[in-house]
Write an enzyme that holds these catalytic residues in place. Structure first.
Site, short mmCIF file in Angstrom:
data_model
loop_
_atom_site.label_atom_id
_atom_site.label_comp_id
_atom_site.label_asym_id
_atom_site.label_seq_id
_atom_site.Cartn_x
_atom_site.Cartn_y
_atom_site.Cartn_z
CD GLN A 1 41.19 -8.80 30.83
OE1 GLN A 1 41.41 -9.06 32.01
NE2 GLN A 1 41.37 -9.70 29.88
NE ARG B 1 54.49 -13.90 33.73
CZ ARG B 1 53.79 -14.95 34.12
NH1 ARG B 1 53.94 -16.10 33.49
NH2 ARG B 1 52.96 -14.87 35.14
CG HIS C 1 53.21 -10.15 36.95
ND1 HIS C 1 54.56 -10.28 37.22
CD2 HIS C 1 52.94 -11.04 35.97
CE1 HIS C 1 55.08 -11.19 36.41
NE2 HIS C 1 54.13 -11.67 35.64
CB SER D 1 63.70 0.25 46.83
OG SER D 1 64.85 0.97 47.26
#
Length: 210
Positions: A91, A178, A84, A60
């Site tokens: 974009q 990923r 995510h 954290s």
């Protein structure tokens, strides 16, 4: 109709220069509040402290710092990327970008698939399909269609640019998912580019990820 299709590989660029050592110092200051051990901060102590908290799963603390990166990839990859949720995205919009304009070179740009060599028959099929998509897009624009209407013929392989911001903990989560063998090959290709750049720019934080 003449087509000027371009095929490129994915690439990344940090939105601003990374100062990894400065990040570590700020993270150490934040993390040591938990233990009231601020008096133990010395030159070089940040690397040891943060390595320790990562090994203990106290991630954290890493949320106090973020990285913003510009990614050029195909739109299919971004459909997975934006899943995510602890992140911010901006974009390139196919609704407003008219790819027949000069600022885009009056052409469509596509991302080269990493899973086919250029002499592979599958690559030649893909390449021809991209040419047909460009021809259809150009014809629609020429016939008076708006970019948001003409984009209906654009494929996943269309090049896009997306700006992504995540805190360091979320980037670690992203890389675990990923860069895994089960990830889509083009997503993994892009994630591995990012991970290498992050390792080079920020000490300790990403060293344990493979």
């Amino acid at each position: 109709m003449v087509c000027y299709m371009k095929v490129i590989s994915p690439k990344i660029q940090f939105f601003e220069p990374l100062d990894g050592p400065a990040m570590l110092k700020r993270l150490e200051r934040a993390g040591r509040v938990c233990y009231k051990s601020e008096n133990k901060i010395t030159v070089g102590s940040a690397e040891q402290f943060l390595g320790s908290i990562i090994r203990r799963g106290h991630e954290s603390v890493l949320e106090h710092e973020k990285i913003t990166v510009s990614i050029i990839c195909d739109r299919g990859v971004t459909h997975e990327l934006v899943r995510h949720r602890i992140a911010s995205y901006s974009q390139e919009s196919t609704r407003y970008c008219n790819y027949t304009n000069e600022k885009f070179g009056s052409e469509l740009t596509f991302i080269k698939p990493c899973f086919w060599a250029e002499d592979d028959p599958n690559y030649r099929i893909w390449e021809e399909q991209m040419r047909q998509a460009e021809q259809a897009y150009n014809a629609l624009i020429a016939a008076g269609a708006s970019p948001q209407e003409a984009r209906s013929v654009l494929p996943n392989s269309l090049k896009t640019e997306i700006v992504v911001t995540m805190n360091l903990r979320e980037w670690r989560h992203f890389f675990r998912l990923r860069t895994a063998p089960a990830a889509h090959p083009q997503m993994r290709e892009m994630a591995e580019l990012l991970l290498e750049a992050f390792r080079n720019g920020v000490p300790v934080i990403f060293d344990d990820l493979t």
